[in-house]
Design an enzyme around this catalytic site. Sequence first.
Site, PDB file in Angstrom:
ATOM      1  N   GLY A 106      36.271 -25.806   0.528  1.00  0.00           N
ATOM      2  CA  GLY A 106      37.053 -25.374  -0.628  1.00  0.00           C
ATOM      3  C   GLY A 106      38.279 -24.573  -0.217  1.00  0.00           C
ATOM      4  N   ARG A 162      18.824 -33.480  16.180  1.00  0.00           N
ATOM      5  CA  ARG A 162      17.883 -32.644  15.441  1.00  0.00           C
ATOM      6  C   ARG A 162      16.708 -33.417  14.877  1.00  0.00           C
ATOM      7  NH1 ARG A 162      22.574 -28.971  12.541  1.00  0.00           N
ATOM      8  NH2 ARG A 162      23.083 -27.837  14.444  1.00  0.00           N
ATOM      9  N   GLU A 195      29.628 -30.248   2.418  1.00  0.00           N
ATOM     10  CA  GLU A 195      28.247 -30.736   2.337  1.00  0.00           C
ATOM     11  C   GLU A 195      27.970 -31.397   0.981  1.00  0.00           C
ATOM     12  OE1 GLU A 195      25.256 -27.834   3.381  1.00  0.00           O
ATOM     13  OE2 GLU A 195      23.606 -29.210   2.947  1.00  0.00           O
ATOM     14  N   ARG A 248      22.894 -35.531  10.857  1.00  0.00           N
ATOM     15  CA  ARG A 248      24.140 -34.890  11.282  1.00  0.00           C
ATOM     16  C   ARG A 248      23.993 -34.291  12.678  1.00  0.00           C
ATOM     17  NH1 ARG A 248      25.809 -29.834  11.419  1.00  0.00           N
ATOM     18  NH2 ARG A 248      24.313 -28.923   9.943  1.00  0.00           N
ATOM     19  N   LEU A 259      30.941 -27.872  10.430  1.00  0.00           N
ATOM     20  CA  LEU A 259      32.147 -27.058  10.249  1.00  0.00           C
ATOM     21  C   LEU A 259      33.375 -27.966  10.299  1.00  0.00           C
ATOM     22  CD1 LEU A 259      31.363 -23.867  12.373  1.00  0.00           C
ATOM     23  CD2 LEU A 259      31.017 -24.272   9.947  1.00  0.00           C
TER      24      LEU A 259
END
Lengths: 580, 249
Positions: free
Chosen positions: A16, A286, A378, A388, A394
């Site tokens: 944003g 992950r 996100e 991801r 980021l």
Amino acid sequence: MASAPQIVIVGGGLAGLMAAIKASEAGAEVKLFSSVPCKRSHSVCAQGGINAAVNTKGEGDSPEIHFDDTIYGGDFLARQELPRRMAHAGPGIVYLLDRMGVRFSRTPEGLLDFRRFGGTKHHRTAFAGATTGQQLIYALDEQVRRWEAGGHVVRYENWEFLSAVLDGSGACRGIVAMPLSTLRPEAFRADAVILATGGPGLIFGRSTNSMNCTGSAAGSVHRQGAIYANPEFIQVHPTAVPGEDKDRLISESVRGEGGRVWVPKDGKPWYFLEEKFPKYGNLVPRDIATREIFRVVHELGLGVDGKAQVYLDVSHLDASTTRRKLGGVLEIYEKFMGADPTKVPMKVFPSVHYSMGGLWVDDADEATNIPGLYASGEANFQYHGANRLGANSLLSCIFGGMVCGPAAVKYARGLAKGAAALDSSVFDAARAREEEENRKVLARDGPENLYGLHEELGESMRKHCTVVRYNRGLEEAEAKVADLQARLPRARVPDRSDVGNQSLVFARQMENMLVIARAICRGARLRDESRGAHYKPDFPERDDVNFLKTTMARHSPDGPRIDYDPVECTWVKPRPRKYD
Amino acid sequence: MSDRTVVLRIKRQERPGSAPYWQEFEVPLQPAMNVIAALQAARKLARTRDGKTVDPVTWESNCLEEVCGACTMIVNGKVRQACSALVEHLPQPVTLEPMTKFPVVRDLCVDRSSMFENLKKVKAWIPIDGTYDIGPGPRMGDDEAQEGYILSRCMSCGCCVEVCPQVNDRSDFMGPAVMSQVVLFNSHPTGRLNRHERLDAVMGPGGIQDCGKAQNCVRACPKEIPLTESLVRLARESTLHALRDLLRK
């Protein structure tokens, strides 16, 4: 259109804020809404770093390899246009942040330092200690403050987004939001609206997410007709510290800097990730690390002290270097667990962390299917596919803001009639609808406990919709969500106050959370394959013939309607995904 | 299962300007429970210790990892983040009060927007030319980067403002956090280029001359930012700045 385009941005995290900077730079007047002061947004929780393939370590890294790692890491489900642009924009973004004054860690030569992260063999992650997200959001917040001082941005901090204002043609013309203090809804006109409202971690009760990560804004516009894509892809981070109020992330950078995962077996440390994945070791992506930890704990029964936990160990590393590079993370562990990780191994377990799925947006501008409505960070479904990679969030947030900010301004400039010229009736009606909704919710009465319902939701979602999924469990989970939807109107809002009534806000958020929860359950139920974070033991293989497709969820009062949109693998062709 | 409980004694206030009052809540103690988890349990109960059904307490929180600064309040007389206040380490009853240097919105929730307004006054940013891709920033040694990093961890939580005796009804002092941010930006190679604008701002009303050197701030900062060092540096810098202005006249 002669006057400056009017852009409303909802969400003051990295996406944003970057969108606000870019839109201001493009000549727009921006209203920036956030449910917390921007500095306190969830982006602060990102620890490890931001990816950019600068190749300063002589490893032959390049944006194309970064792109390939991203697509491969996401098990080929990501649409490829935006991730490719993102990977190529990475170095420029990190240099821009450097110019904004982010105190990145440096090499002896005074250049930006880069460290390793999961799912790649390259040193590609720029970092500021171990509070990189915090440092990046401060830098962008400061730049927005500069635009604010110049009169181009007006902030509405501590405001809750309620819904988009749609005109007769179905285009987005503004928003309705309310301040968290007085809770009086107001309508705001906009030529284009950007939602950068983050993920829906709170649907799972406890997660690594912040308290405002409800996914409510995305749920609200989904109910207004926005498509929600790939809802079933929820990342469970392998290393977090379980807590009553939330699970606290222990960054992947801990393993990037040499941390090792192990459990005691036959009286000796067993480094099960290093043994099974010799090439990537503790830095497998992950989804894979998480499944392996689950197997070791739940199938082999080797959890530390017989509990659901494994060791994450940095005690063998040089303590002062570790403190310099990982201080922020170690501090969190020390403060909350009371033990020094440089002396004793940390005890960690996987926790819900990130939603790869989100509002559907196009491949060029991050535009949703509602004209004039954009989604970034996100909150949208792009970039990460089925899983991801660490330190890509980021990057995707900042890159996303750079894409949708200017795109929204361009759209606004092309409008035949700006929002300012519209009749006020559409805005008055939208505001009145939300006032009425507040009244209705406050008038609810019955035996249910609002916060109890949320606990039930989290428990069921964690049990059935995370690491290991079975169709029967997923059906049970969706039935549970439907049951909660039926019970919510019988949950009295315990607060009767007209000031700072957080229970009213939460009751409104719950309604939207349940809609997204249902899409997560249904999407997972229908996808009979295993891909990235979505794993079904009954369907253990990836099935490209039937499921190399984006799940497209449309809202209906009786639950989500799902269809599929094929993913074209333009640059990186599907290949088996292996890290051993 | 333990049947131990935790008692929260909370200073409440219905709305801005209304009279505060106290209420006590009792909830089951959980392992490694922090003040936020206790507040959440009390919210679900919405009942005081003496069995009265009441409106739940309002508080601010977000990250719960002590990096966002939202949940700052006075816990047993000490200003700190409620998320990192572990109940087991606190004498009971655990007393919770809103910060006193900011207007109360409701209960434990205060309005800290003045902190952000002050950042605007002192131009706490690097004035970059634009967001275009024009290469890296100035080269910097890691030691210099680390020095800046320490200052740059300020969450604008307000702890230092709360304990500063110079921040009161009779003074406009902007507080230690903002002063330290001026030092941060003035020490950056690019930020240094317009350091005089920032120094002008901190030499005006509410600026550095209002610091009384009580040194409470440095003890209260949860991020251990060397605030007193920043204040001394800034005082020296602004004196030189004033001298320079004087000589130019």
